[in-house]
Design a protein around this motif. Structure first.
Motif, PDB file in Angstrom:
ATOM      1  N   ARG A  85      17.015 -16.541  11.883  1.00 31.83           N
ATOM      2  CA  ARG A  85      16.755 -15.101  11.802  1.00 31.83           C
ATOM      3  C   ARG A  85      17.709 -14.318  12.703  1.00 31.83           C
ATOM      4  NH1 ARG A  85      12.405 -12.297  10.748  1.00 31.83           N
ATOM      5  NH2 ARG A  85      12.226 -11.603  12.918  1.00 31.83           N
ATOM      6  N   GLU A  86      17.994 -14.854  13.862  1.00 31.28           N
ATOM      7  CA  GLU A  86      18.961 -14.192  14.744  1.00 31.28           C
ATOM      8  C   GLU A  86      20.354 -14.204  14.121  1.00 31.28           C
ATOM      9  OE1 GLU A  86      18.524 -12.671  17.525  1.00 31.28           O
ATOM     10  OE2 GLU A  86      16.532 -13.260  18.230  1.00 31.28           O
ATOM     11  N   LEU A  87      20.764 -15.350  13.587  1.00 30.87           N
ATOM     12  CA  LEU A  87      22.125 -15.487  13.073  1.00 30.87           C
ATOM     13  C   LEU A  87      22.395 -14.604  11.871  1.00 30.87           C
ATOM     14  CD1 LEU A  87      22.695 -19.352  13.331  1.00 30.87           C
ATOM     15  CD2 LEU A  87      23.832 -17.579  14.656  1.00 30.87           C
ATOM     16  N   ILE A  88      21.421 -14.486  10.978  1.00 29.31           N
ATOM     17  CA  ILE A  88      21.668 -13.745   9.738  1.00 29.31           C
ATOM     18  C   ILE A  88      21.261 -12.276   9.870  1.00 29.31           C
ATOM     19  CG2 ILE A  88      21.356 -15.835   8.369  1.00 29.31           C
ATOM     20  CD1 ILE A  88      18.628 -14.825   7.513  1.00 29.31           C
ATOM     21  N   GLY A  89      20.915 -11.853  11.087  1.00 32.35           N
ATOM     22  CA  GLY A  89      20.601 -10.452  11.305  1.00 32.35           C
ATOM     23  C   GLY A  89      19.271 -10.008  10.738  1.00 32.35           C
ATOM     24  N   ALA A  90      18.343 -10.938  10.541  1.00 31.18           N
ATOM     25  CA  ALA A  90      17.050 -10.591   9.957  1.00 31.18           C
ATOM     26  C   ALA A  90      16.008 -10.251  11.009  1.00 31.18           C
ATOM     27  CB  ALA A  90      16.535 -11.752   9.108  1.00 31.18           C
ATOM     28  N   ALA A  91      16.299 -10.537  12.284  1.00 27.73           N
ATOM     29  CA  ALA A  91      15.334 -10.260  13.346  1.00 27.73           C
ATOM     30  C   ALA A  91      15.374  -8.783  13.705  1.00 27.73           C
ATOM     31  CB  ALA A  91      15.645 -11.112  14.575  1.00 27.73           C
ATOM     32  N   GLY A  92      14.221  -8.141  13.729  1.00 30.81           N
ATOM     33  CA  GLY A  92      14.159  -6.735  14.112  1.00 30.81           C
ATOM     34  C   GLY A  92      14.258  -6.562  15.611  1.00 30.81           C
ATOM     35  N   ASP A  93      14.204  -5.303  16.061  1.00 30.93           N
ATOM     36  CA  ASP A  93      14.250  -5.050  17.493  1.00 30.93           C
ATOM     37  C   ASP A  93      12.972  -5.546  18.155  1.00 30.93           C
ATOM     38  OD1 ASP A  93      12.966  -3.036  15.987  1.00 30.93           O
ATOM     39  OD2 ASP A  93      12.790  -1.825  17.792  1.00 30.93           O
ATOM     40  N   ASP A 152       9.046  -5.307  10.642  1.00 28.05           N
ATOM     41  CA  ASP A 152       9.412  -6.723  10.705  1.00 28.05           C
ATOM     42  C   ASP A 152       8.132  -7.530  10.924  1.00 28.05           C
ATOM     43  OD1 ASP A 152      10.588  -9.178  10.954  1.00 28.05           O
ATOM     44  OD2 ASP A 152      11.371  -8.837  12.970  1.00 28.05           O
ATOM     45  N   LEU A 153       7.687  -8.165   9.851  1.00 25.04           N
ATOM     46  CA  LEU A 153       6.434  -8.907   9.908  1.00 25.04           C
ATOM     47  C   LEU A 153       6.501 -10.041  10.921  1.00 25.04           C
ATOM     48  CD1 LEU A 153       3.602  -9.290   8.671  1.00 25.04           C
ATOM     49  CD2 LEU A 153       4.653 -10.808   6.986  1.00 25.04           C
ATOM     50  N   THR A 154       7.676 -10.633  11.050  1.00 28.07           N
ATOM     51  CA  THR A 154       7.798 -11.818  11.906  1.00 28.07           C
ATOM     52  C   THR A 154       7.806 -11.471  13.378  1.00 28.07           C
ATOM     53  OG1 THR A 154       9.212 -12.630  10.132  1.00 28.07           O
ATOM     54  CG2 THR A 154       9.063 -13.997  12.082  1.00 28.07           C
ATOM     55  N   ARG A 155       7.991 -10.207  13.718  1.00 29.28           N
ATOM     56  CA  ARG A 155       8.024  -9.835  15.132  1.00 29.28           C
ATOM     57  C   ARG A 155       6.733 -10.250  15.826  1.00 29.28           C
ATOM     58  NH1 ARG A 155      10.533  -4.652  15.130  1.00 29.28           N
ATOM     59  NH2 ARG A 155       8.657  -3.951  14.085  1.00 29.28           N
ATOM     60  N   THR A 156       5.606 -10.051  15.159  1.00 29.99           N
ATOM     61  CA  THR A 156       4.335 -10.461  15.750  1.00 29.99           C
ATOM     62  C   THR A 156       4.106 -11.963  15.608  1.00 29.99           C
ATOM     63  OG1 THR A 156       3.249  -9.896  13.663  1.00 29.99           O
ATOM     64  CG2 THR A 156       3.240  -8.238  15.395  1.00 29.99           C
ATOM     65  N   GLN A 157       4.898 -12.618  14.755  1.00 28.28           N
ATOM     66  CA  GLN A 157       4.751 -14.067  14.570  1.00 28.28           C
ATOM     67  C   GLN A 157       5.610 -14.861  15.555  1.00 28.28           C
ATOM     68  OE1 GLN A 157       6.007 -14.416  10.503  1.00 28.28           O
ATOM     69  NE2 GLN A 157       4.041 -13.727   9.661  1.00 28.28           N
ATOM     70  N   GLU A 158       6.518 -14.159  16.254  1.00 26.13           N
ATOM     71  CA  GLU A 158       7.447 -14.879  17.131  1.00 26.13           C
ATOM     72  C   GLU A 158       6.760 -15.655  18.247  1.00 26.13           C
ATOM     73  OE1 GLU A 158      10.628 -12.466  18.521  1.00 26.13           O
ATOM     74  OE2 GLU A 158      11.879 -12.951  16.787  1.00 26.13           O
ATOM     75  N   PRO A 159       5.692 -15.140  18.867  1.00 24.39           N
ATOM     76  CA  PRO A 159       5.026 -15.971  19.877  1.00 24.39           C
ATOM     77  C   PRO A 159       4.595 -17.328  19.326  1.00 24.39           C
ATOM     78  CG  PRO A 159       4.259 -13.719  20.052  1.00 24.39           C
ATOM     79  CD  PRO A 159       5.120 -13.783  18.834  1.00 24.39           C
ATOM     80  N   TYR A 160       4.113 -17.341  18.079  1.00 24.03           N
ATOM     81  CA  TYR A 160       3.743 -18.621  17.469  1.00 24.03           C
ATOM     82  C   TYR A 160       4.982 -19.466  17.221  1.00 24.03           C
ATOM     83  CZ  TYR A 160       2.861 -21.850  13.633  1.00 24.03           C
ATOM     84  OH  TYR A 160       2.826 -22.959  12.837  1.00 24.03           O
TER      85      TYR A 160
END
Length: 1311
Positions: free
Chosen positions: A150-158, A342-350
């Motif tokens: 996600r970081e590499l392809i620019g998909a991670a939000g702020d 960014d739905l995954t932002r809250t999923q990152e702790p998991y």
């Protein structure tokens, strides 16, 4: 992360660059080391240039790595001393091998352990080929792969992070416009054309140029709602379920399997994680490869994204891993409004820690102490140990700060909820937290909460000092102090046994004071390590007495405690009283009457360790001088007796007399070698004046002697150190501070506490010297900002976080916005206020008058200074606002705030009429008001009457009635004090390199400097303040070694790393920019040099304001650079400004002024104004003659120039007369075309034809060649010669200028 592309740099864990086409820009110094040519110069010499330690000789070679997919192989330059895990990291971080994250390496068919050195792999040098084999995934590896992709392809939000803040780690270096802004006219070709030095600073200087949005590679990729896999599928190797939406709009459900990733048959409503076979199956070991199969647009978009990322300097875009990024005090609204879904932002702790969060729960104390116990016999051992230590401290600090913020916000439940708030303790993330307040009455007699707050700050500094000493067998807990929302929170790693209930009769503490000073414990096991610690910290072994008057011999202060942990380790705690109390301050300002409201708020006025060390060196010099006198007397007597018998001892006698005659600075080393220092000792008793009661007469006399010694040190501070620092500022012997932070840092280096700010301001009061007046103003501004911090904190700590915006905005209005609205009203939502009916909203009652009175009371209370001037100096509102924001952690909206009613009537030229929401303007307009007449000095004098910051019209339809509103306060970031030690090994290599160069061992010196650079990068990681400082220091050294290209590259790295780790407007960053401009000019890139100079001066205006005493040098340098560009008229203007400030600051008859007059006369001559040039050179000559004498070299040189310029002026006057007569005779003028040339020479306004220009320049350039006669017949080379002469590149040195020496001093100070 390691750098990719063509910039071969070290990663934080030592990974090397894999691109074999890399140029030698990794350390900018590879030319200096003949053994390395691939840009990984630092890799080879990084740790083991010292074969004397028994380490094997390092071997650098090219390693071939075979890959399972395209491009099927890659090459890396490695050294035998690198670990295999470094090569792994290099593969992971290289663009063409991004997709690999779960793999191992094999050599000759055998798997290699990741944690061994490459030298331990058999036959690796003879057969340098490794094979990459993909491994099956575990759930943790699959989760980390998803995060990384996600970081590499620019998909991670702020990310919203309490630790770092908005736009943290920003760099502006790439945003600076280096090319000329204008396309026509000579003046417009310079980046500093029409620059107004007296215009106020503009906040647009702190804002980066807007960039295009990065290209998207996918629309979304996140965890699927079908997670986690059910039991039976987990048994079959299912790890995670993902869902991805491609740019084409197709949605795919993906199964993360132990074998890799494949598209499954699931939909939003149907769960079927089996592989999809229609129209065909998609399977890959990496998500990147799988997305490439699913989307035709993915690969081209991914390439565009990499190109986009490559547009910036890699250092400007890498994530900081080993230090907390610096948060700017102003943030643009666009940064705040960039929040994307960014739905995954809250999923990152998991994803990062797993479902039960068990992976992030670390035993910090065990990690710290195990790292400390690592071996340190060989250089390689030390590198590994220090590198691991640096990384561990960085990770702990980040975790501890995040937890401290949660505690301060009330998000963590206390372990003792029934206690008072200040006495509550917390555990979060395996870190123990408490408040920096006197919750249990420990400091009741010393000042209560005030004393406790100071003690925690002193404690973390003491822990840092102990960590730096690295004493065997003595351990410290990880310690962090965080100031946030008015609260001070202390975070410590949990020492095993600290909460253990001891048996009856046993003390909780094993060494030192148990319950204050009443009960004292001793333990023979603590005596040796504490004795070693005390020796290093100049603490005297002394006796103390408990409440029963029983005597105890302690190696350290009674407040310093030793605890024997249940792990068997000896821990040292409470290091806030390592040095004695400043008894003179206490006796003078803290009376015994407890009811006296004006007495100093606490007794924790300890002396700084730097002062103790400075006094020790003074005493040692006295001792050496006495011993040498004794030795001299003894040897004289011996030699007198020997001369009666023989005459062969004359040589020895001469040697001894020479040694004695040496100056202290030159001969100190040899003198110390000649003197036995075993008889010298110096230490202080830290417990004097703290209530101890000696019993016997001998004890009392010894105690009295200890007290006398401490009093002597206190006298040394007030009578010697403080006046000497003020004198050094006055004379320019040290760089003049730019802001309060740099002023206090200079004070601390000398051992002066911040409480002496009032003393320094008092000593500067009433003095006519402009440098002292500037110092007084700066000290007053620092006192006001610190007093405001205390007042603001007292309000903030009483209220919930949701009211912090209201408190901050109202208090700022009362301080800075009173001219706009003399009766500001606190803006609080009444509905929200009703929910907190029991809270204290007393801040609403604050008025400009009450705040002003309280600020003056606090300044009198804390600094013993009667502030009679205005709280805010005219034109310094922005500077004071910046100081406050940096001290309390405010992040405000970046806009030109309206401080007074008349400010809206002024056109906002610096931002060209743009509103605050459009404040991301290109920085070429920062703070610039194009002045008419090219900015003549007369116009500038008129402008000085109003130096208040430029303001712009409000974006609101009506003029706001208050300067600040709650919505202008965007964030508050934590202020952190931490205890990580510096690398001893890296500093040793740097010092050795410096000494080698000083001893003219250039080749050895360069190798050591290269090794030091590599060690710094290896141990700290690239993005770290210490690395920025070593880049800065090395750039100046390489410049001196004529390695100018290397110096430029290092200087630029110093700028970027300083911006990201210290701050975009930190004083060290400004010095780094000025250093970079000098390096660029030295390589001939003068346009870029002027652009960097302009940006530095724009920052200077924001940080200090206009007319900083040291800006004379910078303005002078800019004028010289303009001469190099042949822009003599513009250069002349800059010399005028430099001369004007110098006359104002140093006086009209100073040597500095004479020096600038000398250069100004040369500039006038180049601008064909011989008449003025003669006048200015005569002034310079007269000052040199008066100050230095007629026979001084500078005086003679000025006299020579004066004669030549006079001859030139006479010659030009004759030509002008001839031209006038020719004009009167029209017929003769038409017949004689040569007369036209004479007319052009006499006319100073139009540009002269080449022949005339050469003649005019020759009339000046002849001086540089030593021609004191009438000029004539000189070619165009004379022009270049005069430019070089002015630039100091050829001929004799004109003067020992203080002005031009300041940049070097500043460089040394920053280094």
């Amino acid at each position: 992360m390691a750098e990719s592309g063509n910039d071969a740099l070290k990663t934080s864990n030592g990974a090397t660059e894999t691109n074999t086409d890399s140029t030698a820009n990794g350390h900018a110094t590879s030319e200096a080391n003949g053994t390395v040519t691939n840009g990984v110069a630092g890799e080879d010499g990084k740790t083991d240039g010292e074969e004397g330690d028994g380490a094997p000789v390092e071997n650098v070679f090219k390693l071939l790595v075979k890959l399972p997919h395209e491009p099927y192989q890659t090459e890396i330059m490695v050294s035998t001393h690198e670990q295999v895990q470094d090569i792994r990291q290099s593969i992971i971080d290289t663009p063409n091998t991004f997709q690999y994250s779960c793999f191992h390496l094999e050599h000759q068919g055998e798997r290699i352990n990741d944690f061994i050195e490459l030298s331990e792999v058999k036959d690796i040098v003879e057969e340098p080929t490794l094979v990459l084999k993909e491994d099956p995934y575990t759930e943790a590896q699959a989760r980390m792969h998803v995060v990384r992709v996600r970081e590499l392809i620019g998909a991670a939000g702020d990310r919203i992070d309490y630790v770092s803040g908005i736009d943290a780690g920003t760099s502006l270096c790439d945003s600076i416009e280096l090319q000329p802004s204008g396309k026509s006219g000579k003046e417009d070709s310079s980046p500093i054309a029409h620059y107004d030095l007296d215009a106020s600073g503009s906040i647009s200087t702190l804002l980066a140029k807007p960039r295009e949005a990065p290209p998207k590679t996918v629309k979304a990729i996140s965890l699927s709602a079908w997670n986690p896999p059910p039991y039976h599928l987990r048994m079959r190797g299912h790890l995670l379920y993902l869902q991805a939406t491609t740019l084409e709009g197709d949605q795919h459900y993906i199964t993360a399997h132990v074998s890799g990733f494949f598209v499954n048959k699931s939909t939003n409503n149907k769960f079927d994680p089996s592989p999809r076979t229609s129209p065909r199956s998609f399977h890959a070991h990496s998500i990147i490869s799988l997305l490439g199969q699913l989307s035709k647009e993915f690969d081209p978009a991914f390439r565009r994204l990499q190109e986009y990322n490559g547009q910036r300097d890699p250092l400007a875009s890498y994530q900081l891993s080993n230090s907390i990024p610096a948060a700017p005090w102003l943030a643009s609204q666009s940064s705040v409004h960039q929040h994307q879904p960014d739905l995954t932002r809250t999923q990152e702790p998991y994803l990062l820690a797993g479902a039960d969060n068990a992976e992030t729960l670390r035993d910090w104390n065990e990690e710290f102490q195990s790292t400390r116990e690592l071996p340190k016999e060989t250089v390689q051992d030390r590198v590994f140990r220090e590198r691991l230590t640096s990384k561990l401290f960085a990770e702990y600090n980040e975790t501890a700060v995040r937890g401290a913020v949660m505690v301060a916000r009330g998000e963590v439940q206390p372990l003792n909820p029934t206690e008072a708030k200040d006495a509550q303790i917390f555990v979060y993330g395996n870190v123990f937290y408490s408040f920096g307040a006197d919750g249990v009455g420990t400091f009741a007699s010393d000042g209560g909460d005030e004393a406790a707050r100071v003690a925690t700050g002193k404690d973390v500094q003491g822990v840092k000092n102990v960590n730096q000493l690295d004493i065997n067998g003595l351990f410290t807990p990880g310690t962090v102090v965080v100031d946030y929302l008015g609260k001070r929170v202390v975070g410590q790693s949990i020492v095993p046994g600290i909460f253990k209930q001891r048996d009856p009769g046993e003390h909780q503490i094993d060494y030192g004071g148990v319950e204050g000073k009443d009960v004292i414990a001793t333990h023979e096991g603590f005596a040796p390590p504490f004795a070693e610690l005390s020796k290093a910290m100049r603490v005297k072994k002394h006796a103390v007495w408990d409440k029963e008057s029983k005597k105890h011999e302690l190696e350290a202060s009674v407040e310093t405690k030793g605890l024997l942990g249940t792990d068997g380790r000896k821990y040292v705690l409470d290091l806030y009283r390592v040095t004695p109390l400043d008894i003179h301050w206490l006796e003078k300002h803290r009376a015994t009457d407890e009811k006296d409201q004006g007495r100093y708020p606490h007794r924790m006025t300890v002396l700084r360790p730097e002062l103790v060390e400075s006094y020790r060196i003074t005493k040692m010099r006295e001792y050496i001088a006495k011993e040498l006198e004794k030795k001299k007397a003894g040897e004289s007597q011996t030699k007198a007796d020997a001369e009666k018998q023989a005459n062969g001892d004359k040589k020895d006698e001469q040697t001894t007399s020479d040694e004695v005659a040496k100056t202290e600075g030159e001969g100190e080393t040899k003198q110390q070698e000649a003197v036995d220092l075993s008889g010298f000792s110096f230490s202080l008793n830290p417990d004097v004046f703290s209530g101890q009661q000696p019993q016997t007469d001998q004890e009392k006399s010894e105690w009295a002697a200890d007290e006398k010694e401490v009093r002597t040190v206190c006298t040394y501070l007030t009578d010697d150190v403080v006046p000497r620092l003020i004198h050094d500022f006055q004379e320019g012997d040290v760089g003049f501070p730019m802001d309060g932070q740099s002023l206090v840092r200079d004070m601390h280096k000398r051992g002066i506490n911040a409480r002496y700010l009032g003393e320094m301001a008092q000593r500067c009061s009433g003095k006519e010297d402009k440098r002292l007046q500037a110092l007084k103003d700066l000290a007053q501004q620092e006192m006001v900002s610190r007093a405001f911090k205390h007042i603001c904190n007292s309000y903030l700590r009483q209220l919930p976080p949701c009211f912090s915006q209201n408190v901050v905005s109202h208090l700022l209005n009362c301080l800075l916005g009173r001219e706009l609205n003399s009766k500001p009203v606190a803006q609080v939502e009444e509905d929200l206020k009703k929910l907190y009916s029991n809270e204290d909203f007393s801040f609403e009652k604050a008025t400009p008058e009450s705040l002003s009175a309280e600020l003056k009371r606090q300044i009198q209370l804390r600094y013993r200074y009667e502030l009679s001037d205005d709280l805010v100096k005219r034109g310094k509102k922005m500077q004071l606002l910046r100081e406050i924001c940096l001290k309390v952690g405010f992040q405000l909206e970046a806009k030109e705030y309206q401080y007074s009613k008349d400010s809206t009537l002024k056109p906002q030229q610096p931002l060209q009429g743009k509103t605050s929401s459009d404040s991301l303007a290109p920085p070429e307009t920062n703070g610039v008001q194009p002045s008419s007449e090219s900015g003549s000095s007369k116009n500038k004098k008129k402008k000085k009457a109003d130096r208040s910051p430029n303001r712009e019209a409000s974006t609101l339809p009506s003029v706001p009635t208050q300067t600040f509103h709650p919505e202008n306060v965007l964030n508050i970031v934590p202020i952190v004090k931490e205890a990580s030690p510096r690398s001893i090994l890296a500093e040793e290599a740097l010092d050795a390199g410096r000494m080698s160069i000083q001893q003219d061992q250039k080749e050895l010196g360069q190798e050591l400097l290269l090794e030091s650079l590599s060690l710094h990068e290896q141990i700290y990681g690239i993005l770290h303040p210490e690395v920025a400082r070593v880049y800065y220091a090395l750039s100046t050294m390489y410049y001196g070694l004529e390695e100018k290209n290397a110096a430029v590259e290092l200087a630029k790295k110093a700028v970027i790393v300083s911006e990201r780790t210290l701050g975009i407007d930190n004083s060290e960053t400004i010095l780094a920019y000025l250093n970079l401009s000098l390096m660029e000019h030295a390589t001939g890139n003068t346009h870029a040099a002027l652009a960097y100079t302009r940006h530095a001066m724009d920052l200077w205006k924001l940080v200090y304001g206009t007319r900083h005493p040291d800006s004379i040098t910078t303005i002078n340098n800019a004028a010289v650079m303009l001469q190099t560009l042949k822009q003599f008229k513009e250069s002349r203007i800059w010399f005028e400004n430099s001369l004007e400030i110098c006359e104002d600051v140093a006086g009209k008859n100073s040597i500095n002024t004479a020096t600038l007059l000398f250069q100004y006369a040369q500039a006038l001559a180049l601008d064909h104004d011989s008449r003025q040039a003669v006048g200015k050179m005569r002034e310079s000559y007269n000052i040199f003659k008066e100050k230095l004498g007629k026979d001084n070299q500078n005086t003679k040189e000025a006299e020579t120039w004066l004669e030549t310029l006079t001859h030139s002026a006479v010659s030009q006057a004759k030509q002008a007369q001839q031209a006038t007569s020719l004009l009167q005779n029209k017929r003769l003028f038409l017949r004689n075309p040569k007369g036209g040339q004479r007319l052009a020479v006499s006319g100073a306004r139009p540009p002269p034809p080449p022949a005339a220009g050469a003649g005019a320049a020759g009339s000046v350039g002849g001086v540089g060649a030593g021609n004191t006669g009438l000029p004539g017949g000189l070619d165009k080379k004379s022009l270049d010669e005069i430019v070089k002469y002015i630039n100091g590149e050829g001929g004799k040195q004109t003067t020992p200028k203080k002005g031009t020496a300041n940049p070097k001093r500043r460089q040394q100070r920053a280094a």
